[in-house]
Design a protein around this motif. Structure first.
Motif, PDB file in Angstrom:
ATOM      1  N   GLU A   1      39.745  43.619  38.785  1.00  0.00           N
ATOM      2  CA  GLU A   1      38.349  44.020  38.839  1.00  0.00           C
ATOM      3  C   GLU A   1      38.385  45.087  37.680  1.00  0.00           C
ATOM      4  N   VAL A   2      39.283  46.185  37.485  1.00  0.00           N
ATOM      5  CA  VAL A   2      39.320  47.221  36.398  1.00  0.00           C
ATOM      6  C   VAL A   2      39.512  46.362  35.195  1.00  0.00           C
ATOM      7  N   ALA A   3      40.178  45.352  34.957  1.00  0.00           N
ATOM      8  CA  ALA A   3      40.137  44.677  33.775  1.00  0.00           C
ATOM      9  C   ALA A   3      38.997  44.110  33.260  1.00  0.00           C
ATOM     10  N   ASP A   4      38.237  43.394  34.206  1.00  0.00           N
ATOM     11  CA  ASP A   4      36.692  42.762  34.043  1.00  0.00           C
ATOM     12  C   ASP A   4      35.749  44.073  33.492  1.00  0.00           C
ATOM     13  N   ILE A   5      35.958  45.115  34.159  1.00  0.00           N
ATOM     14  CA  ILE A   5      35.028  46.067  33.791  1.00  0.00           C
ATOM     15  C   ILE A   5      35.247  46.629  32.175  1.00  0.00           C
TER      16      ILE A   5
END
Ligand SMILES: [Zn+2]
Length: 185
Positions: free
Chosen positions: A140-144
């Protein structure tokens, strides 16, 4: 004979004109960057845009109940060389294939993140789902981060570097090594 000489002259003029246009165009392109030539001073802190996006990232993920820690920012050539030796001539696992000057960290253009669990402990667990939404917090962090303009190391083909986020500003490591820097705007 006369006609073909005339044609030749026209061709030569045309080619010279195109060469001049090519150089002018390249000069215009260069204005996008602070072209400092070789031996440009090394940055000592994160590029301002990277710094700004890093802070936005930390805020945005906390909005979805993910706490991250930025474990690494700018790294000197010397620190990079030491890190390169890790797992090769010194203890630990191999964490990088980059020597001094070969990492975007060395130019203030990369950061590394890790998660902080409920116990406020730093973890490198890509499966961890602390916000209980059925998705890996790490991804999720990577996507943001990617939405904010970062390239994510987890997408690298040769060496998946899950904690790593970088902004290249379309500059290759070779260009950075030669002293070209992204403009600070
Ligand atoms: Zn990194």
């Amino acid at each position: 004979m006369k006609g073909s000489t005339g044609t030749l002259v026209i061709w030569i003029i045309l080619i010279i004109f195109l060469v001049i246009l090519f150089f002018l165009y390249n000069q215009l392109e260069d204005e996008d960057y602070l072209h400092l030539g070789t031996n440009a001073p090394m940055p000592t802190e994160l590029h301002p845009i990277v710094e700004e996006r890093k802070n936005i990232l930390v805020e945005q993920v906390s909005d979805i109940n993910i706490n991250i820690v930025i474990t690494e920012e700018i790294r000197t050539f010397e620190e990079q060389d030491q890190l390169y030796e890790q797992g090769r001539t010194t203890d630990g696992n191999i964490v990088t294939n980059a020597r001094g000057g070969e990492s975007y960290h060395n130019y203030g253009l990369a950061i590394d993140y890790a998660l902080e669990n409920e116990a406020a402990k730093i973890i490198w667990d890509v499966q961890y789902d602390g916000n209980n939404n059925g998705k890996s917090d790490w991804f999720e962090v990577a996507d943001i981060a990617k939405e904010l303009g970062f390239e994510w190391g987890g997408d690298f083909r040769n060496f998946r570097d899950y904690p790593h986020l970088q902004m290249t500003f379309d500059l290759s490591l070779r260009q950075l090594q030669s002293g070209i820097r992204p403009s600070s705007q």
